[in-house]
Structure formats: C-alpha cells, structure tokens
Scaffold this motif. Structure first.
Motif, PDB file in Angstrom:
ATOM      1  N   VAL A  58      45.493  32.786  35.364  1.00  0.00           N
ATOM      2  CA  VAL A  58      44.937  33.390  36.970  1.00  0.00           C
ATOM      3  C   VAL A  58      45.671  32.866  37.880  1.00  0.00           C
ATOM      4  O   VAL A  58      46.259  31.436  37.803  1.00  0.00           O
ATOM      5  CB  VAL A  58      43.323  32.721  36.791  1.00  0.00           C
ATOM      6  CG1 VAL A  58      42.978  33.128  38.215  1.00  0.00           C
ATOM      7  CG2 VAL A  58      42.669  33.536  35.963  1.00  0.00           C
ATOM      8  N   ASN A  59      46.187  33.704  38.668  1.00  0.00           N
ATOM      9  CA  ASN A  59      46.812  33.427  40.112  1.00  0.00           C
ATOM     10  C   ASN A  59      48.284  33.242  39.633  1.00  0.00           C
ATOM     11  O   ASN A  59      49.237  32.543  40.357  1.00  0.00           O
ATOM     12  CB  ASN A  59      46.500  31.934  40.841  1.00  0.00           C
ATOM     13  CG  ASN A  59      45.275  32.036  41.434  1.00  0.00           C
ATOM     14  OD1 ASN A  59      44.706  32.998  41.722  1.00  0.00           O
ATOM     15  ND2 ASN A  59      44.356  30.767  41.261  1.00  0.00           N
TER      16      ASN A  59
ATOM     17  N   ILE B 194      47.401  47.805  36.833  1.00  0.00           N
ATOM     18  CA  ILE B 194      46.730  47.227  37.941  1.00  0.00           C
ATOM     19  C   ILE B 194      45.577  46.257  37.466  1.00  0.00           C
ATOM     20  O   ILE B 194      45.195  45.321  38.111  1.00  0.00           O
ATOM     21  CB  ILE B 194      46.155  48.269  38.773  1.00  0.00           C
ATOM     22  CG1 ILE B 194      47.502  49.267  39.290  1.00  0.00           C
ATOM     23  CG2 ILE B 194      45.424  48.038  40.171  1.00  0.00           C
ATOM     24  CD1 ILE B 194      48.366  48.767  40.040  1.00  0.00           C
ATOM     25  N   PHE B 195      44.419  46.535  36.881  1.00  0.00           N
ATOM     26  CA  PHE B 195      43.530  46.140  36.093  1.00  0.00           C
ATOM     27  C   PHE B 195      43.888  44.637  36.103  1.00  0.00           C
ATOM     28  O   PHE B 195      43.271  43.743  36.453  1.00  0.00           O
ATOM     29  CB  PHE B 195      42.782  46.502  34.891  1.00  0.00           C
ATOM     30  CG  PHE B 195      41.544  47.286  35.420  1.00  0.00           C
ATOM     31  CD1 PHE B 195      41.771  48.622  36.064  1.00  0.00           C
ATOM     32  CD2 PHE B 195      40.382  47.158  35.047  1.00  0.00           C
ATOM     33  CE1 PHE B 195      40.664  49.345  36.395  1.00  0.00           C
ATOM     34  CE2 PHE B 195      39.115  47.759  35.314  1.00  0.00           C
ATOM     35  CZ  PHE B 195      39.375  49.041  35.857  1.00  0.00           C
ATOM     36  N   PRO B 196      44.764  44.270  35.097  1.00  0.00           N
ATOM     37  CA  PRO B 196      45.124  42.841  34.747  1.00  0.00           C
ATOM     38  C   PRO B 196      45.520  41.978  35.972  1.00  0.00           C
ATOM     39  O   PRO B 196      45.284  41.015  36.274  1.00  0.00           O
ATOM     40  CB  PRO B 196      46.111  42.861  33.838  1.00  0.00           C
ATOM     41  CG  PRO B 196      46.211  44.165  33.267  1.00  0.00           C
ATOM     42  CD  PRO B 196      45.516  45.133  34.384  1.00  0.00           C
ATOM     43  N   MET B 197      46.162  42.864  37.097  1.00  0.00           N
ATOM     44  CA  MET B 197      46.680  42.222  37.896  1.00  0.00           C
ATOM     45  C   MET B 197      45.444  41.796  38.951  1.00  0.00           C
ATOM     46  O   MET B 197      45.402  40.799  39.545  1.00  0.00           O
ATOM     47  CB  MET B 197      47.750  43.100  38.890  1.00  0.00           C
ATOM     48  CG  MET B 197      48.438  42.466  40.129  1.00  0.00           C
ATOM     49  SD  MET B 197      49.769  43.572  40.527  1.00  0.00           S
ATOM     50  CE  MET B 197      48.650  44.596  41.336  1.00  0.00           C
ATOM     51  N   VAL B 198      44.659  42.620  39.126  1.00  0.00           N
ATOM     52  CA  VAL B 198      43.482  42.562  40.021  1.00  0.00           C
ATOM     53  C   VAL B 198      42.430  41.588  39.530  1.00  0.00           C
ATOM     54  O   VAL B 198      42.182  40.475  40.321  1.00  0.00           O
ATOM     55  CB  VAL B 198      42.766  43.723  40.397  1.00  0.00           C
ATOM     56  CG1 VAL B 198      41.366  43.604  40.788  1.00  0.00           C
ATOM     57  CG2 VAL B 198      43.699  44.890  41.230  1.00  0.00           C
ATOM     58  N   LEU B 199      42.153  41.792  38.170  1.00  0.00           N
ATOM     59  CA  LEU B 199      41.295  40.741  37.521  1.00  0.00           C
ATOM     60  C   LEU B 199      41.536  39.379  37.411  1.00  0.00           C
ATOM     61  O   LEU B 199      40.972  38.462  37.084  1.00  0.00           O
ATOM     62  CB  LEU B 199      41.026  41.165  36.038  1.00  0.00           C
ATOM     63  CG  LEU B 199      39.917  42.634  36.269  1.00  0.00           C
ATOM     64  CD1 LEU B 199      39.789  42.875  34.740  1.00  0.00           C
ATOM     65  CD2 LEU B 199      38.810  42.460  36.905  1.00  0.00           C
TER      66      LEU B 199
ATOM     67  N   ARG C 236      44.071  37.957  39.843  1.00  0.00           N
ATOM     68  CA  ARG C 236      44.777  37.633  41.000  1.00  0.00           C
ATOM     69  C   ARG C 236      46.390  37.368  40.648  1.00  0.00           C
ATOM     70  O   ARG C 236      46.747  36.210  41.212  1.00  0.00           O
ATOM     71  CB  ARG C 236      44.098  36.443  41.928  1.00  0.00           C
ATOM     72  CG  ARG C 236      44.563  36.312  43.339  1.00  0.00           C
ATOM     73  CD  ARG C 236      43.656  35.723  44.312  1.00  0.00           C
ATOM     74  NE  ARG C 236      43.519  34.339  44.084  1.00  0.00           N
ATOM     75  CZ  ARG C 236      42.974  33.449  44.734  1.00  0.00           C
ATOM     76  NH1 ARG C 236      42.013  33.904  45.840  1.00  0.00           N
ATOM     77  NH2 ARG C 236      42.567  32.320  44.342  1.00  0.00           N
ATOM     78  N   LYS C 237      46.944  38.178  39.945  1.00  0.00           N
ATOM     79  CA  LYS C 237      48.439  37.733  39.632  1.00  0.00           C
ATOM     80  C   LYS C 237      49.426  38.622  40.500  1.00  0.00           C
ATOM     81  O   LYS C 237      48.617  39.704  41.489  1.00  0.00           O
ATOM     82  CB  LYS C 237      48.536  38.285  38.188  1.00  0.00           C
ATOM     83  CG  LYS C 237      47.562  37.523  37.255  1.00  0.00           C
ATOM     84  CD  LYS C 237      47.833  38.108  35.953  1.00  0.00           C
ATOM     85  CE  LYS C 237      46.822  37.187  35.099  1.00  0.00           C
ATOM     86  NZ  LYS C 237      46.909  37.411  33.509  1.00  0.00           N
ATOM     87  N   MET C 238      50.382  38.348  40.930  1.00  0.00           N
ATOM     88  CA  MET C 238      51.365  39.173  41.549  1.00  0.00           C
ATOM     89  C   MET C 238      52.830  39.380  40.856  1.00  0.00           C
ATOM     90  O   MET C 238      53.172  38.610  40.102  1.00  0.00           O
ATOM     91  CB  MET C 238      51.527  38.317  42.785  1.00  0.00           C
ATOM     92  CG  MET C 238      51.840  36.718  42.617  1.00  0.00           C
ATOM     93  SD  MET C 238      52.973  36.464  44.024  1.00  0.00           S
ATOM     94  CE  MET C 238      54.573  36.921  43.406  1.00  0.00           C
TER      95      MET C 238
END
Lengths: 377, 394
Positions: free
Chosen positions: A286-287, A304-309, A311-313
């Motif tokens: 996470v992060n 998108i989902f894994p990035m949003v869930l 907080r990845k970038m």
C-alpha cells in the motif's frame, strides 16, 4: 545589470557570428545513420567554433544507449537524418572559452543527454534543465541558432559549459561513461520518489539491462533491499553474485509472484517492450510507487482498481538536471559504482546494434572512440 | 468480470487477478449457508428494518434483519439519514461480481446515539454521529497503526462485508446502526445531518488525496474531472484550501452552477479540443472522479511538469497509460480510496469550520428505486439522501 534574457540573446548572437565565420573550420568525424535502416557508417561534418562559454571535448569513450538504437531506426518517428547518436560521452577538454570557469584544458569531462536549455525558465532556475520546455538533446535535435546537433560517436564535441560535467577521479572513463545516461536516469527518480529517505526499504528492479543493472548497484549503495524482476532465470546468478541484488523474482513463476505480492515499497520498471502493469502493481505494498523509465512504443495497460484500493502510483522521470547529474557522478565515484561494459571499436557498431536489439550484452556497449579513430582521416 | 478476461494475456497476470478477486470475495464472504445457519433476522437480538436488494436486478425492498446487542465498545444509534453513493448502485447490481445477497447498502450514515457500551469513551447518548465506509479493521497491521484502516488488508466494509463474529454487515438503508466506537465519527453541531451525511464517503474520498498529494496549498491550481457526488464536494473542499479550481466535464450545461453555486474558478469542456489545448500544462494536480472508461492522455496533458493525476473513480477496465508524457514531464498517475478514521474526523471538522456540506436531494425511503434509476443516468444535483428517520417504517 543584464537580464538573463539579454545575456542569452547576446550569447546566441555571438554563436551565430562564430558559425558564419567558421563554416569550414573545426572539422569533425563520426559515424552516422543515414536512414531508418539504422546502419551507421563514416561521416564527415563540422562542429562550431569554440565560443566564449564553450568547452571543446576530444572524445575518448561513448556508451551505446538503447535510445541510440531507437533513434537511428526512427522508432519514435521524429528522426532527422543523418544522425550521429551517442549521449554517454567521456573525453578531455582541449579548449575552453574565455567565460568558462568550471573547466580548464586537460580536464576529464563528461557530456550526457542534454546540451542546451533556455536557462531562464522555472525549471532551469531550479536546476531541472531536463524538464525545460526548450530542452536541447545532444543529438537528433536543433539548437536555437539552427545548428543540427550530432552526438558522441564522433571524435569531438563542443558544448556550453553548463552542460559539461566534471568526471571525478577514481571513476574510469570507459566504465563510467554509461552513468551519464543510465546512471542519472535511475538516480534521479530514486531521490524524487523518496526511495533514498530510509534504509531498508524494498526496491524491485524490473528488467536487467543497461538501466536495470545500474539501478541495482545504486539501489544497494543507498541501503535498499533490491529484488531483480525478470522473465527468465538466466540472469539470476549474476544479479545476485555480481551485481549484489538480494533476491531474484521470475515473473513467469506464478507461485513466486503470488508470494511476492505486496512486498515492495518501490518498483522501477526499465522494460521498453509492451507489457501490462498489473503484475508490477501487485508487488507493491500500500502506498507503493511504480516508476516507469522504459520507452514502449505504445501506451501501457494501467489497472485502476488495484491502484485506487492501494493508493499506489505510477510516475515517470527523464534523466536529471545538470547539478543532480554531477551529484550522481560524485556519488558513484565515492561508492565505486560503474557500469558493466563490453568495449568495442567504432567499426563494430553495427554488429553491436544488432546484438543490443536482442538484449545480447552484459550490460552496455561502450565505444573506444579515441582508439577507433586514431587511424581516421 | 469483464475486465479480467478482456485484455490480460499472461498466465501470471491471470493468477494475480484471481488472487485479487479472492481477496475481495473473502471480504464479502461466501454464502456457505448450511442448514443450521440462521437467517438475517435471527442472527442477532436487535430487530432492525432495512431495505435490501435480493438479486442483481438491484430492486430494493423492505427486509427485516437483526443487529448485535450493543457491545462494550459499541455505539448504537438511530439512523436519521443515509446518502446514496454510486457504489451502492454498483453493489446492488453486482457490477463487481462480489455482492452477497441480500445486501442492504448505505455507507454515508448519520444519526443520533441511543446507547453506548460500558467501555465507550468518546460518545454518549444524544450525540450526533456518522458512519462511513468502514466498520472494522485488524488494528494490528502497519496500516492500522498509521491510521490507514482503509488500506488494512482485513478492513471490514459497512455493508457487504463479514464482521469479526462471522455475520454479514448491513448498511445504512436501515433504522438502527451498531458500530465499534473507533469507526464512529462525531458530527459537529453546526453541520446539518442530512447534508453532511454524503461527506462520510464523498467528502473523505476527495479530501484524503488533496492532502496526501499536496494539492491543498493556497495558490495551486487543481482540476476536478466529473461533477457528480464526488466532484461537487471536491470543488468545495479544494476551494476551502485556497486552491484555484477548474471543473473538467463533458457537459457544458453544468458550467453555470459549477462557477456560481459551487465556487469553481473555471470550467473546461473536455470534448472541446480548443479549450483543452489552451489549458495544457496549467494544473498542479487533477482529481479524477469519473468511473466510466475515459482517455487519460488529455488529462495528463493538462498537468504542469511534476503534476499529479489522482483517480478516485473506479473504471472497471484497465485504461491506456501513455508513458512518454510521464517521462518527459515527470508526471504521475495515482489512486486513492476513502481515508482512515482519524482523517475522516479531521475532514468533518474541516467541513464544519468552512460550512461545507453536500448539495442533496432529500427523498423518502420508498423513492429509492426511482432514485437508483436516476442515479444511473447521473440525474441528480448531486447526491440523493434518504430521509430514513421520517420515512423508513417498520
């Protein structure tokens, strides 16, 4: 007092004057590609006369970057032939203009990916010349006075002192040359994306080529735990024994990938071939931050989902500014970090390009320019 | 799920995907109803009336369920209002393939405390409280320790989740809520309960990334893509931070209210190439609230160098990521989901200080199915809120 714009304009005027006078002076010789076959062959041209702010460099070595290959083949569609590539240049200063304060004749110097910028915008004022909208690349570019710029597969180059680097003692010219592109390309995002703030964080390096192998070495020097992420196991032993990676993750092994889920603080993706970002995202905690440095021809697929869930970038980075590039060279000299190279003669360059296209090099070709041209005209 | 099979080709990626589905399913729980399992009405001692969807038609209807008795750390409250989040619509229709029926949605819940457990320190009977998207977490992982319960791998969702006791969680389209004190938010006196309920999801979802990505500094320029439940709150919060706000929308007809009513500084029609071109390289950050599939390249182009595009909407299919602009201008694309409880309280307090509430349409309980149909067409300015207290009858 002059404004920056005024002094810039004056410099340009001076340069144009010098160009007009010296059309036939300052002959140079290199190897250029003439079309998108990418085949390089001998090429005669001239460099500008050494201006007041310039340093003339007799080139000793030049690294072969994958960007050189992309450019000579016009993979990105904006190549203007003939092109002499090469932006990992190490040589000796043979002439310095009267305003040059940082270098003197005989100094060992480097020239990297950029040779010009506007020198007056916000980016330039923050030592971020690499993000200046009027950035001038070392080759396949035009300066504001119309000169076509040719790169380091040549016997000499003339560069504004701001874009010349001091090559530290203790850093060998041949194995240090690739740092001028590969080194700064990985060093800059490591700092910007916070990878160097705490020791013990876990960095995954995807792709073990020119960029990747330097990322492992610099990552280790910053105290990071480093895992190399690769499609095949063939590079595993050297990744660990020679480059110092802590572990090696094979992306085609589902169980190993599953075990590695959510274990990395950062991933640096150096792969240019088309690929999905989903597996790399899943490796991040996470992060977590994914830094993409490769230059694929097409857009990548971003889940998108894994990035949003989580907080990845995913962020990018392009080389570094001149100040940071110098800092990187000094850092590498201090930690004895150099590239793993295969030294070649200029006449072998086409064979080297064929091998590079198949990633058949451990891990950078470097052209022994000085010894290649000693018998040249 | 459409997007799992559509574009992922490598075997390893599929395995990882299935792992992801498994994670979300294990959160939602499996309906291994043995013959001995109790029905929703019988599981607990407290009788509760709610509205639930029984299948993926998503049609909501009254249902009797039960909630646990007030535990020593629990806060029980009478639900007065519950906001309708677009997630509720996705879940009742099983758009993400993880819905366990019957499902009572609702995670923007506001009400008044009726009972507190013996060890509750922060609340007393009569307090105005709210509950958002989470009702539980592990309390022992690194994320929980950092007040990031929303990133805890074992976080428990307010509805369609499985609680610590193994029973399903039911959301705020119901007359009573029982919640662990550490997931209850205190609502200041000056915030009207109906209009602040949506902040418990929409508010924190946009507040958190504005803070985390540093888009809260006065004088910065932030774009908000999509003017719906999330977008309109994002505009208000960003303005309260002193940030210049540009709304980016496909519908030109939202311009007047974006500027006059919500306080946005400017409005960009994303389908107008000239407007988009003129705005290129002008924004420090963009909060993208849009869930429909949409191109990222034009949005990335609006960012200044070192700019940040933050996705808070959840498109189901992967999007195309143009890599070159990320490299040449050091830009990034990130995601964010709600926020931890501490930050949610901070957001509510911030909203109270700046008098920020959602723009709502208050509806009676039995209007909910029509509301869902209108929500599917984004026909609402900008959040429905169900008047539970007055219209949810036994």
């Amino acid at each position: 007092t002059k404004t920056r714009t005024q002094s810039l304009k004056e410099r340009e005027r001076e340069r144009r004057k010098n160009m007009a006078i010296s059309q036939d002076h300052n002959k140079a010789f290199g190897w250029a590609a003439n079309d998108k076959s990418g085949i390089l062959s001998p090429f005669h041209f001239s460099r500008r006369e050494n201006g007041d702010n310039d340093v003339t460099v007799t080139i000793l070595f030049c690294g072969v970057c994958h960007s050189d290959l992309h450019t000579i083949k016009n993979d990105w569609g904006f190549s203007q032939y003939p092109i002499i590539p090469g932006h990992e240049i190490v040589g000796i200063a043979t002439k310095v203009g009267k305003n040059v304060t940082k270098f003197k004749e005989g100094d060992r110097v480097g020239v990297g990916v950029i040779i010009g910028s506007c020198q007056s915008c916000e980016s330039c004022n923050q030592d971020l010349e690499n993000y200046c909208p009027q950035l001038v690349y070392t080759y396949n570019s035009r300066s504001s006075d119309g000169t076509r710029n040719q790169g380091g597969y040549s016997d000499k180059i003339v560069v504004d002192q701001r874009f010349v680097l001091s090559f530290p003692d203790g850093l060998p010219s041949d194995a240090g040359a690739p740092l001028l592109c590969a080194g700064i390309t990985v060093y800059s995002p490591m700092k910007y994306y916070g990878m160097t703030e705490e020791k013990g964080k876990h960095l995954g390096v995807s792709g073990l080529g020119g960029l990747g192998h330097i990322a492992v070495k610099i990552g280790k020097a910053f105290g990071l735990k480093v895992t190399v992420i690769s499609r095949s196991s063939e590079k595993e032993r050297e990744a660990i024994n020679r480059l110092g990676a802590d572990s090696f993750l094979i992306t085609t092994d589902p169980q190993k990938m599953k075990d590695a889920i959510g274990t990395m603080d950062f991933v640096m993706d150096t792969v240019s071939a088309e690929h999905s970002l989903l597996p790399l995202f899943s490796l991040l905690k996470v992060n977590g931050k994914l830094v993409t440095l490769g230059l694929p021809e097409k857009p990548l697929e971003l889940p998108i989902f894994p990035m949003v869930l989580g907080r990845k970038m995913v962020g990018g980075s392009q080389i570094g500014g001149m100040k940071e590039t110098q800092e990187m060279l000094d850092f590498c000299a201090k930690h004895n970090i150099v590239s793993d190279i295969e030294l070649i003669k200029m006449s072998d360059i086409n064979m080297a390009m064929d091998r590079l296209a198949k990633s058949d090099v451990r891990y950078r070709f470097v052209i022994d320019v000085a010894n290649s041209f000693s018998s040249a005209l | 799920m459409a997007w799992t099979t559509s574009s992922i080709t490598s075997a390893s990626a599929i395995v990882l995907f299935l792992h992801y589905i498994t994670l979300s399913l294990s959160q939602g729980g499996f309906s291994f109803t043995s013959p001995m399992a109790k029905s929703p009405e019988e599981q607990h001692p407290v009788n509760v009336v709610g509205w639930a969807a029984e299948d993926s038609s998503g049609v909501l209807a009254p249902i009797n369920i039960s909630r646990r008795a007030t535990g020593e750390k629990d806060v029980t409250f009478k639900v007065l209002y519950c906001g309708i989040c677009h997630t509720d619509l996705h879940q009742i229709k099983n758009d993400w393939g993880n819905t366990i029926y019957p499902v009572i949605p609702g995670h923007e819940i506001a009400g008044v405390v009726t009972e507190v457990g013996g060890k509750v320190l922060k609340f007393k009977v009569g307090d105005r409280v709210g509950v958002g998207c989470l009702v539980g977490s592990c309390h022992s992982c690194e994320n929980c320790a950092n007040d990031l319960e929303n990133y805890c791998p074992k976080m428990i969702l307010t509805y369609n989740g499985i609680y610590h006791d193994g029973t399903p969680t039911y959301g705020g389209y119901s007359n009573i809520m029982v919640c662990d004190e550490s997931f209850v938010i205190s609502i200041p006196e000056n915030l009207p309960l109906d209009a602040c309920a949506p902040l418990l999801c929409a508010g924190i979802t946009t507040y958190s990334p504005l803070r985390y990505f540093g888009l809260d500094k006065p004088g910065m320029h932030v774009g908000v893509v999509g003017l719906g439940g999330l977008g309109h709150v994002a505009v208000k919060l960003a303005k309260a931070f002193g940030v210049k706000v540009t709304v980016i929308s496909t519908s030109p007809d939202k311009k007047i209210e974006a500027i006059d009513r919500l306080g946005a500084d400017s409005f960009l029609v994303s389908r107008d190439p000239d407007q988009m071109q003129a705005a290129m390289g002008t924004m420090d950050g963009i909060i993208d609230t849009v869930s429909a599939t949409h191109p990222l390249l034009p949005l990335i182009g609006l960012l200044k160098s070192h700019g940040k595009l933050v996705m808070v909407g959840a498109p189901e299919k992967p999007l195309e990521l143009p890599v070159l602009p990320l490299l040449t201008e050091r830009k990034l694309v990130a995601g964010s989901v709600i926020g931890g409880i501490k930050e949610t309280q901070e957001m509510i307090n911030f909203a109270a200080k700046h008098n920020i509430t959602a723009d709502i349409e208050l509806i009676p309980m039995d209007y909910v199915n029509t509301a869902m149909e209108r929500l599917a067409k984004t026909d609402v300015r900008y959040r429905f809120v169900i008047d539970i207290g007055n219209t949810l009858k036994n």
